[in-house]
Write an enzyme that holds these catalytic residues in place. Structure first.
Site: not given
Ligand SMILES: *Cc1c(COP(=O)(O)O)cnc(C)c1O
Length: 400
Positions: A65, A159, A292, A339
């Site tokens: 992802k 969640r 800054y 930035m």
């Molecule tokens: C992001 C995610 C993972 C991967 O997690 P890692 O700790 O990076 O291995 C696995 N399962 C779900 C549902 C996630 O959202």
């Protein structure tokens, strides 16, 4: 090899063509300003290490992802494909389609919510959608066409997922005629911790999951491929015997946090380095402010340098008390991170020239800065640090 500009045998200044990139007929030098180097050999080592920890028939679902945590989902998934991994997970339908458009084969599971407006895309691109609860199952089912899914069970993270206590609604999900149920899963919320109350909570989550699965099986429903563990679940709950694991951060060769102990040990090779250039060198006097807000003031005569990377490239602004490596020597970051630029103290480093490479993460000579170390300084985890690196960074893939 890593010169700013190469001089060829005839003494002519030349850019290293291997590091050039052509966009709309314009050729850019990809190491001109700020870039990441991604070591694909290390990625392959990490895949091997991971496989050696898993039971023989346990599949790896590679979590790629957010553009493989910003590192490049296409390159990542191609390497994974070549190394026997054919299951992928992303967060969104757009990420999933991008993979298909680049010819990535195998199952692509979408973890997150997909708007009903895009349900046709799930079918057109042969994607697998997570059923996030019973309400959503009804929506998917009412679309009227067969859609591949994994069912998510909420066993205690609260969640996504249908609550594991709602057995009736869960059964109703498995009764939906238009859902092709290919898997069932849950997510652990404290599998990284070896604190006894966290272990108890995780065990409760695991029990909740199997309670649902056993219930479903006893009523003749097929849960498909089952998966519970992500990276820390793999390392801390190795006795879970599932069909698959979902692995993200370990593939990058790092832990989420510094100095974490895990039940299983794994040999990892960090794949990522972050680099930029020295673009200016100047001397300042005692009392001169830097950057800054005048948050740094020279206590003596200093030599300072500006490097070509900043928080828009994903270097956290609260790393302002961190350091970088210049020519094998650590140099403190001074003043507020900007930035697009960072100012460093090079008073103690004598051979610095304009164009020299600066390492913000990775190794240079005997010095090394780890992702875990930066994440700790910024009060975050490496997952966030890596995933939030900016699009502006060029990606250089090394395979040596
Ligand atoms: C992001 C995610 C993972 C991967 O997690 P890692 O700790 O990076 O291995 C696995 N399962 C779900 C549902 C996630 O959202």
């Amino acid at each position: 090899m890593d010169n700013y500009i190469n001089v060829n045998k005839k003494g002519i200044l030349m850019y290293q063509t291997i590091d050039n990139k052509v966009v709309d007929n314009v050729t850019f030098y990809t190491k001109g300003r700020a870039w990441v180097e991604i070591n694909l050999k290390h990625l392959k080592c990490n895949i091997k290490s991971l496989k050696s920890l898993l039971p023989n028939n346990c599949e790896i679902i590679a979590v790629i992802k957010a553009n493989a945590y910003s590192i490049g989902d296409i390159t990542f998934s191609k390497v994974l494909n070549e190394n026997g991994i054919n299951n992928f997970a992303v967060a969104t339908v757009v990420e999933a389609i991008n993979l298909r458009k680049h010819d990535i084969k195998g199952e692509i599971l979408i973890f997150g919510y997909t708007h009903p407006f895009d349900f046709d895309l799930l079918i057109d691109f042969d994607l697998t959608q997570t059923v996030i609860d019973y309400e959503y199952a009804k929506l998917l089912d009412s679309y009227g066409k067969q859609i591949k899914v994994h069912i998510k069970i909420d066993t205690g993270m609260h969640r996504l997922g249908e609550l594991s206590s709602n057995l009736l609604d869960i059964e109703r999900i498995y009764q939906c005629n238009n859902l092709i149920i290919q898997g069932s899963y849950t997510h652990l919320c404290v599998s990284n911790s070896l604190d006894s109350s966290d272990i108890a909570y995780t065990q409760l989550q695991i029990n909740n999951f199997y309670h649902v699965i056993n219930h479903l099986k006893s009523y003749g429903y097929n849960p498909g491929k089952m998966h519970i563990q992500s990276s820390y679940g793999i390392l801390n709950y190795p006795t879970i015997q599932c069909d698959a694991v979902r692995c993200g951060i370990l593939l990058h060769g790092v832990f989420s946090k510094e100095n974490e102990t895990t039940k299983l040990k794994i040999s990892l090779n960090p794949i990522l380095s972050i680099k930029a250039r020295i673009v200016i060198i100047k001397s300042i006097q005692k009392g001169d402010p830097v950057g800054y807000n005048r948050n740094f003031v020279a206590t003596d005569t200093m030599r300072i340098s500006v490097i070509s990377i900043g928080y828009a490239d994903g270097i956290p602004r609260n790393l302002s008390n961190g350091h970088v490596i210049v020519n094998g020597v650590k140099a403190p970051i001074i003043g507020d991170i900007c930035m697009d630029q960072i100012i460093i103290d090079i008073t103690h480093i004598h051979n610095v020239k304009i164009g020299d490479i600066v390492t913000l993460l990775g190794q240079d000579g005997n010095e090394i800065i780890t992702a875990e170390e930066i994440a700790a300084k910024c009060n975050t985890i490496t997952n966030e640090l890596i995933a939030c690196l900016g699009d502006r960074l060029e990606h250089i893939y090394l395979d040596e």
